[in-house]
Structure formats: structure tokens, C-alpha cells
Scaffold this active site. Structure first.
Site, PDB file in Angstrom:
ATOM      1  N   HIS A 122       0.770  -1.291  -0.129  1.00  0.00           N
ATOM      2  CA  HIS A 122      -0.033  -0.185  -0.026  1.00  0.00           C
ATOM      3  C   HIS A 122       0.743   1.191   0.077  1.00  0.00           C
ATOM      4  CE1 HIS A 122      -3.938  -2.019   1.084  1.00  0.00           C
ATOM      5  NE2 HIS A 122      -3.051  -2.881   1.232  1.00  0.00           N
ATOM      6  N   ASP A 143     -11.563   5.804  -4.688  1.00  0.00           N
ATOM      7  CA  ASP A 143     -11.876   4.201  -4.372  1.00  0.00           C
ATOM      8  C   ASP A 143     -13.380   4.165  -4.598  1.00  0.00           C
ATOM      9  OD1 ASP A 143     -11.993   1.685  -3.253  1.00  0.00           O
ATOM     10  OD2 ASP A 143     -11.129   2.235  -1.523  1.00  0.00           O
ATOM     11  N   ASP A 145     -16.143   1.541  -3.973  1.00  0.00           N
ATOM     12  CA  ASP A 145     -16.464   0.662  -3.003  1.00  0.00           C
ATOM     13  C   ASP A 145     -17.803   0.089  -2.875  1.00  0.00           C
ATOM     14  OD1 ASP A 145     -15.879  -1.577  -1.240  1.00  0.00           O
ATOM     15  OD2 ASP A 145     -15.580  -0.122   0.647  1.00  0.00           O
ATOM     16  N   GLY A 179      -9.327  -6.131  -7.142  1.00  0.00           N
ATOM     17  CA  GLY A 179      -8.777  -7.295  -6.937  1.00  0.00           C
ATOM     18  C   GLY A 179      -9.316  -7.767  -5.512  1.00  0.00           C
ATOM     19  N   HIS A 184     -10.669   1.121  -8.474  1.00  0.00           N
ATOM     20  CA  HIS A 184      -9.753   2.523  -8.183  1.00  0.00           C
ATOM     21  C   HIS A 184      -9.709   3.157  -9.393  1.00  0.00           C
ATOM     22  CE1 HIS A 184      -7.775  -0.063  -4.673  1.00  0.00           C
ATOM     23  NE2 HIS A 184      -9.154   0.392  -4.447  1.00  0.00           N
ATOM     24  N   LYS A 516     -24.931 -16.948 -34.681  1.00  0.00           N
ATOM     25  CA  LYS A 516     -23.454 -16.313 -34.467  1.00  0.00           C
ATOM     26  C   LYS A 516     -22.947 -16.865 -33.147  1.00  0.00           C
ATOM     27  CE  LYS A 516     -21.371 -12.034 -34.492  1.00  0.00           C
ATOM     28  NZ  LYS A 516     -20.182 -12.365 -33.380  1.00  0.00           N
TER      29      LYS A 516
END
Length: 818
Positions: A122, A143, A145, A179, A184, A516
Site C-alpha cells: 500500500h 476508491d 467501494d 482485486g 480504483h 452467431k
């Protein structure tokens, strides 16, 4: 337990490592050795975003554990006493204490992080300078969230809203799937604002989004307010706060990564987080969407910093110049438009074949990757993806980049010579006349190319390359006719379909209809009892799909057939996500996992087959579609993996589309029954009709822009007719050029009105709206519909002046609303 210690050398540093087979991620069996290997391979992409920033680590010394028995995590700021003495450090003084942080300035530091199971790295949004003095932030971060009831799809929706605002502030945003749960967003700064100032701007941006989208966005940290919403966390711009570093691993059940993404991916309905295998595959393909945010490149101090960060001069034959001395920057002379400079186009047989198009400008080779090669005829547009600047010495480079290195593969010069720059507008448009070698790929004649940034294609690194209408000489276009010899010695590129809508298919005309398939297009040749598989770009896929060797038993020697490789889910429906997993597993030699994903090769055309049973193969390119299909069905049998699904000459397009929907497929391919096969060309005799199409809509209003768009348009409000009334379907705020924005506002100001022409418009869309008479038809592209019937991720495509408002209607089945 014995430590099984050994000594390794990384970047010239000696490091002791131990217990490399220790499992840190039990669910996937990922070991410490694999973690260290990942950190070394990702270092060129990760280090530019971590270097000279104090690194806080989250350590799982016994592994992350399981859901029932999670591992213990240690949050660490100070450098461990056991750390090697060569790790660079910096000290930060706080009000009541101080901390000495490690600086992840090189790959050796990352290797040590892996040794001590520091899985998460971090860092703050600011850096130290060479004198270890804290600088102003060089990037802003948001961020996104998701709260309970929300997910990654909602975060992507908010990311696109943030993108609109940030671009309006003249800031270029870069998305990173965290992740963990959310997304972010980063934007580079020039370092003139303090952390407090940046924090206030981010806070106001979040509050503004909450006011405009109260059902989707929350800017308050209280958990009780976050249900079904996305928190726009602005607080990580505080100088004391940190964010997980891009490309860092995460301490989740699987080794997921804070992975930089393209805007095209963010707009995709199937967006998912990526694990470390997928990230390494992307980097191996040359995909690093965050490269342009590397601080030194963003600040203009070293244009080759990104290039250098991806290469080790000891391991690659490419030219790798030394960085400029600290505090000094090589400054190129102002370009003289009348003076020729250099260009080079290199054919690059990396994991995927492409051509590197490089123009000399301001002391470097500004570079683009062109997957299909430079166009040699007017009217052809080619995608050109901007990559990192290269040194001028690269203009003469030819050779083999070793396996495991960035861009591994063969590089040869396709053409090179002098270039006259006629126009250079950074980030917008470039016009250049290229004069290459007599025997070069450009044909030995000057050619005038134009590069235009394609903002509507999902990412600012995407450009379009084409020849200009006016060329330096009349001989500057070379036909690319493909001879139709009696037998095809080489496999040509496949014929491509044009995008269309149902109205393009006139009832009564001679059309055939196919389903398709959502997979990988492939041409296959049976030769010497084996099958060779080639992608639509000519890449060899044979080893990725070993079971498709079954075709050698089911088809005659010399056959060349066209089809789609699909992976089937539990309901026997094509799943592109499963196909990508299959490729990923196969390339990592996880054969058991790969073979668990069932494949079918759906054959729908033939380029070379016998016309009769037992006959010799013949070139069928000039034959009618119905005849080619007949030869295909007679000559090739169905097998376990090989299928020849029927072509439908009887049903109407409406019936074919209904069948496609019932089968859960992408759509329908309409093909002229009498059409021949046109290798490598996009033809109107094949028309692909998807269930999710571009949408025509009436413009009913607009909102004012922000930042550099303050004098033009922020977004357009849209509606479609629903019976005798208009139905509001949302707004579009991306995909415009500056010229379009000016023209749109001038057009709409002439048809202003005081009240909205549509009933029941939600309050958040009415705020600051300027209403207009619904006179003009526009076209937008979007990913899907929300539950309340709004367009998700719409992108402006342009006016449809050939359409009357009465002609506008929904182009997609209501059952597809999500």
C-alpha cells in the site's frame, strides 16, 4: 520444520529465501515461490507506481488461510529488523511518533517482500524526491467501494460517471479493478496542489455525484447509508492515507491483483477481477493500461522511463539507454515541420502478430501497435494502440526478444525511412508523409497517413490509422487483390461480416441465416494428417486446442474450413468467459483444468474441399455460399468436438433471431446465398445482427459541462417513442470530440424549450437540465439496459440526420433488460 534456505541474486542484490514451496493461498495452492516469481515478472509494470513512495505492507506469514480458518495478517509500516541492509528507506515524522518505511524502488525489494509474505503493498498518492523530501501528490485517487447489494457492475457504472467529470476537469482517468471488491480510479497531477487541496477536490467530486445520483452513489462513510450503493471514497488522497499499489497481490482466497484495466473492459457487462496469471498474460501481450501514468512520464522528466522500466539491458538485445542524471532532463529541440525526421514500421511476431508504427518526435519514437498492419488502400481504418515512447536507436533494431521478456518474439523492419510531420496535435490528430525503402512494405512510394485518437472506442490509447484522401502521388494506393488460384497453398485471412440491423435484410431477397457463436474465429487446414488452426489475425492456435485434431479424421486431406471455437457451459451454451479460462489454463499447462472445459469447433464455411466424395480438394472461394455449405456438409462429419451446425435457407430473419434468443446466443449471421468468399475483407454479403445493438434516440435536453467542457455540453438527455409518448432512457456523456460538442450546442440552442418534453423523468436527471424540442435523432452504443430501463455505459456515435423522429424505436428485445 527445516527452512530449506537458499541464496539468490536479484538486480545485483544478494537475498536469502526459504520455504519456497510453502503454500500461501490454500484454495489455489499458490506457493511463496510463485508469489516471488510473480513479483519479479510484474516488477517493470509495478515499480513505476511504487518507487519513492513509503510502502506499507500487509503480511500473512502463515498464508491467507481459508474462510473457516483465516490466516493472521500483520499490518506493517516500519521496516523489519531482519531486512537486508541494502533496502532503501525513508523516515516520516508524525505528531507523536515516526516511522521508517522501505521504498520499493527495484525488483530486489519486491523479492524480499515476497520472502516475508508481504502480499499487499500500500502506498500514498505522493512520492519522496531524491533528497527524501515529501512532495505534493502526483496523482488523485477515487476508491469506488460497493456496499451490500451492489457489486462490480455498479462500480463500473460509477466509474464512467467519474470519468466524465474528471475529463471535464482536463484530467485523464485510469481504472484499476482492485482485486477485492471495487474499482480504483487514478488521474495524474502536475504536483502543484497540496494533499489537502486534492482531498477537498475529490471530496466535492464525490458529493456532487451523490447529489446527482442519490440512488447509486454515496459519499458518506457511514455503513448504514451504503446499502445498494457505491461509496466514492475520496479520503485516500489524504497525505496520511494509502491505497493498494497497482499490480499488487491481494490477501483474498485466491491470488487476485489490483489490475489496471482499459475503459473498454470497464464498459463490458462481463467485467471481473483478475488473478496473477491473467495479469502476467496481459503484460506478456504488451497490455499495460496504466503505463502512461508512470510518474516520470506524466511529469515529462524522462520520456523513456516507462520503456526502461519494462526492460533489462542484460536480458534483451533491444537498446536500453541509461536514465538522465537526477535533476537533469534531456530536452529536445522544437520540431521543424519542414525538416524530415525518421520513421520505422516493425513486424513483431510476439504472442500476437502486430506491426509497430513509430514516428520520431521530440527526441523519441512515439509508438503505436497496429494489429492488422498499416493500411495500403484509402478507405480502410486500422486500430492503432498507443504504447510507450521508444528510443531513437530502436529505429534500426531487428532481432529476437528472449522468452520471458516484455514483447518476447521476432522483430524485423517492415519499412523505414524519412517522415515529414504535417500536423501534430498531442492526444488528437497526427498527419505524416512516410517515404520508405524501395523494397519496403509501403511499396517504395510516399504515403500520407493520419492518426486520429478514437475516444469512442473505450480507451484514450486507441487511435485509428488510415491513408488520407489526398496522397503525395497517384500511385500511392496498391490493390490487395487475392488471386483465386486452383489450389490454396496458404491459409488466407477469414472473411469478415458487416454490422447490421434487421432492416438491412430485405424480405424476399436470397439470404441464408446462421447462428452467431460467441467464441474464437479460426481457420483450420488439414495437412499431412494434422490440423493447423489459425486465428483471424493469422496467429497459430494449434497447441491451445489439441482435441480439435479430431478434424483430421473427420475432414479430407487438404481441407481448409472456417468456423468458431466455443466453450460450453453447464447448459451447453457458448461462454466466452469459459473460453478465456480454457486458454489461460492451457498456456499454464494446467491440462486437467483445461480439458474440463468442453469445446466445440462450429464449422460454417469451406475454402477448400473436394466437390465430390473421394475427389481432390479444390479452391471454393469463388463458389456460391450455398454450394460451399453443401460441400462442407458432405465432406466433413460431426464428431465429439467438431460440429457442422445447419444453415437455414427457409426461415425468415425474424424466426432465426427468435431461435438465437431461445438458445442464448449472440445473434444471427445473415449471408447472401449466392455470395462468394472474400478472404480478409469485411463484406456486405455477410451481415451480423446482434441482440444488443446500437440505439437510435431523440435528444430531449442537455446539461452543461465542467472543466474544459464548461462552455459546451456535459451530457445529452435521451428518449425513445413508446406508443403516443416518449420514454426517457438516460443520458450520454462520453464519446464526443471538441468539434462535435461545439456543433451540438449550437444546434440545440436553436430548439430550446422551457419544459421537459417527456413525463416521469427522475429528479436527479432534471437538475441543471436545458430542455429542447425532440427534433433530432442521435445514435449511441451501450452495453445493456438497467433494471429501470436506462442505458448502461452509453457512448455517443453521432447524429442520424437521415432518420425522422417517427422512425425511432427500441432496437432490442425487452427481455434482455438486466
Amino acid at each position: 520444520m527445516a527452512r530449506r534456505e537458499q541464496t539468490v541474486t536479484v538486480d545485483g542484490r544478494t537475498l536469502k529465501v526459504s520455504n519456497l514451496d510453502k503454500v500461501l493461498y490454500p484454495e489455489t495452492g499458490t506457493t511463496k515461490g510463485e508469489v516471488i516469481d510473480y513479483l519479479q515478472r510484474v516488477a517493470p509494470a509495478l515499480l513505476p507506481h511504487a518507487a519513492w513512495r513509503p510502502a506499507t505492507r500487509k503480511r500473512w506469514v502463515d498464508g491467507i488461510g481459508t474462510a473457516q480458518n483465516p490466516g493472521t495478517v500483520f499490518f506493517r509500516k516500519d521496516l523489519e529488523d531482519s531486512a537486508p541492509s541494502w533496502i532503501p528507506t525513508a523516515r516520516l515524522e508524525h505528531k507523536t511518533h515516526s516511522n521508517t518505511y522501505p521504498l520499493a524502488n527495484d525488483a530486489a525489494v519486491l523479492a524480499w517482500f515476497g520472502q516475508v509474505a508481504a502480499l499487499e503493498i500500500h502506498v500514498p498518492q505522493w512520492r519522496f524526491n531524491a533528497s527524501l523530501e515529501q512532495q505534493h501528490p502526483d496523482r488523485l485517487v477515487l476508491d469506488l467501494d460497493p456496499g451490500p447489494g451492489a457489486g462490480l457492475a455498479q462500480c463500473a457504472e460509477v466509474a464512467l460517471l467519474c470519468r466524465e467529470i474528471l475529463e471535464g476537469m482536463d484530467l485523464r482517468p485510469f481504472p484499476v479493478t482492485s482485486g477485492s471488491k471495487g474499482i480504483h480510479l487514478y488521474a495524474g497531477l502536475d504536483g502543484t496542489a497540496t494533499s489537502d487541496q486534492v482531498n477537498e477536490v475529490a471530496k466535492e467530486l464525490a458529493a456532487s455525484l451523490e447529489r446527482k445520483h442519490p440512488r447509486l452513489v454515496v459519499a458518506n462513510m457511514k455503513k448504514s447509508l451504503r446499502e445498494n450503493k457505491v461509496l466514492v471514497d475520496w479520503s485516500q488522497n489524504n497525505a496520511a492515507k494509502t491505497t493498494v499499489c497497482p499490480y499488487s497481490l491481494r490477501g483474498r482466497s485466491r491470488p487476485m491483483v489490483a489490475a489496471p484495466r482499459t475503459w473498454e473492459e470497464i464498459e463490458s457487462p462481463g467485467l471481473e477481477h483478475l488473478d496473477f496469471h491473467e495479469v502476467l498474460d496481459r503484460l506478456s501481450d504488451g497490455l499495460d493500461p496504466l503505463a502512461a501514468l508512470a510518474p516520470s512520464a506524466a511529469q515529462g522528466t524522462d520520456r523513456l522511463a516507462v520503456y526502461r522500466s519494462k526492460r533489462d539491458a542484460k536480458l534483451t538485445p533491444e537498446p536500453v539507454p541509461h536514465p538522465p542524471a537526477v535533476g537533469k532532463t534531456a530536452r529536445a529541440a522544437a520540431p521543424d515541420s519542414a525538416k524530415p525526421v525518421s520513421f520505422v514500421i516493425q513486424e513483431h511476431h510476439a504472442r500476437r502478430l502486430h506491426w509497430d508504427f513509430r514516428l520520431e518526435h521530440e527526441g523519441v519514437l512515439v509508438s503505436w501497435a497496429v494489429p492488422k498492419g498499416p493500411p495500403l488502400q484509402r478507405g480502410i481504418q486500422r486500430l492503432a494502440v498507443m504504447t510507450e515512447d521508444h528510443p531513437l536507436d530502436y529505429g534500426t533494431f531487428e532481432g529476437t526478444i528472449p522468452k520471458g521478456q516484455y514483447g518476447a518474439g521476432e522483430v524485423s523492419i517492415w519499412d523505414a525511412g524519412e517522415c515529414t510531420i504535417e500536423k501534430w496535435r498531442d492526444g488528437k490528430e497526427i498527419i505524416a508523409v512516410l517515404s520508405g525503402r524501395e523494397d519496403g512494405g509501403l511499396g517504395g512510394i510516399p504515403r500520407r497517413f493520419v492518426l486520429i485518437q478514437a475516444r469512442g472506442m473505450g480507451d484514450q490509447d486507441n487511435w485509428l490509422l488510415q491513408l488520407t484522401k489526398e496522397q503525395p502521388s497517384e500511385d500511392s494506393t496498391v490493390p490487395e487483390d487475392i488471386p483465386e488460384s486452383s489450389l490454396l497453398d496458404e491459409v488466407p485471412k477469414p472473411m469478415l461480416a458487416s454490422s447490421g440491423v434487421p432492416e438491412d435484410i430485405i424480405e424476399g431477397d436470397d439470404w441464408c441465416f446462421e447462428m452467431k457463436w460467441d467464441g474464437y474465429r479460426a481457420l483450420a487446414k488439414v495437412e499431412n494428417g494434422k490440423v493447423k488452426l489459425l486465428s483471424r489475425n493469422g496467429n497459430d492456435m494449434t497447441e491451445d486446442f489439441p482435441e480439435l485434431q479430431e478434424l483430421a479424421v473427420l475432414a479430407p486431406e487438404g481441407a481448409i474450413v472456417d468456423g468458431e471455437i466455443v466453450a460450453l457451459d453447464g447448459s451447453a451454451r457458448p461462454s466466452f468467459s469459459l473460453l478465456q479460462q480454457r486458454i489461460s489454463h492451457r498456456r499454464k499447462n494446467r491440462l486437467r483444468q483445461a480439458q474440463a472445459i468442453k469445446l466445440n469447433f462450429m464449422l460454417f464455411d469451406a475454402l477448400q474441399l473436394p466437390r465430390s466424395k473421394g475427389g481432390k480438394p479444390e479452391n471454393l472461394i469463388g463458389e456460391q455460399y450455398v454450394d460451399r455449405r453443401k460441400y462442407l456438409e458432405h465432406a466433413v462429419s460431426d464428431g465429439q468436438y467438431i460440429k457442422v451446425p445447419p444453415a437455414h435457407t427457409g426461415p425468415t430473419l425474424k424466426a432465426a433471431l427468435k431461435t438465437s434468443l431461445e438458445l442464448g446466443l449472440e445473434g444471427v449471421l445473415a449471408k447472401e446465398c449466392t455470395g462468394d468468399y472474400e478472404p480478409g475483407r469485411r463484406s456486405g454479403s455477410w451481415v451480423k445482427i446482434k441482440h444488443l445493438l446500437d440505439q437510435e434516440a431523440l435528444v430531449i435536453g442537455w446539461t452543461k459541462g465542467q472543466g474544459n467542457r464548461a462552455s459546451s455540453i456535459g451530457s445529452l438527455l435521451l428518449a425513445v417513442p413508446a406508443g403516443d409518448e416518449l420514454e426517457f432512457i438516460g443520458r450520454v456523456g462520453t464519446g464526443f470530440s471538441d468539434l462535435q460538442l461545439k456543433e451540438i450546442r449550437e444546434r440545440l440552442e436553436k430548439i430550446a424549450r422551457k419544459t421537459p418534453p417527456v413525463k416521469h423523468i427522475p429528479a436527479q436527471f432534471q437538475r441543471d437540465a436545458h430542455w429542447v424540442t425532440p427534433k433530432y435523432v442521435a445514435e449511441v452504443r451501450y452495453s445493456e439496459l438497467t433494471k429501470d430501463g436506462r442505458l448502461r455505459h452509453p457512448v455517443w456515435r453521432g447524429w442520424r440526420d437521415d432518420k425522422e423522429p417517427a422512425e425511432v424505436r427500441w432496437e432490442h428485445p425487452g427481455s434482455l433488460m438486466k
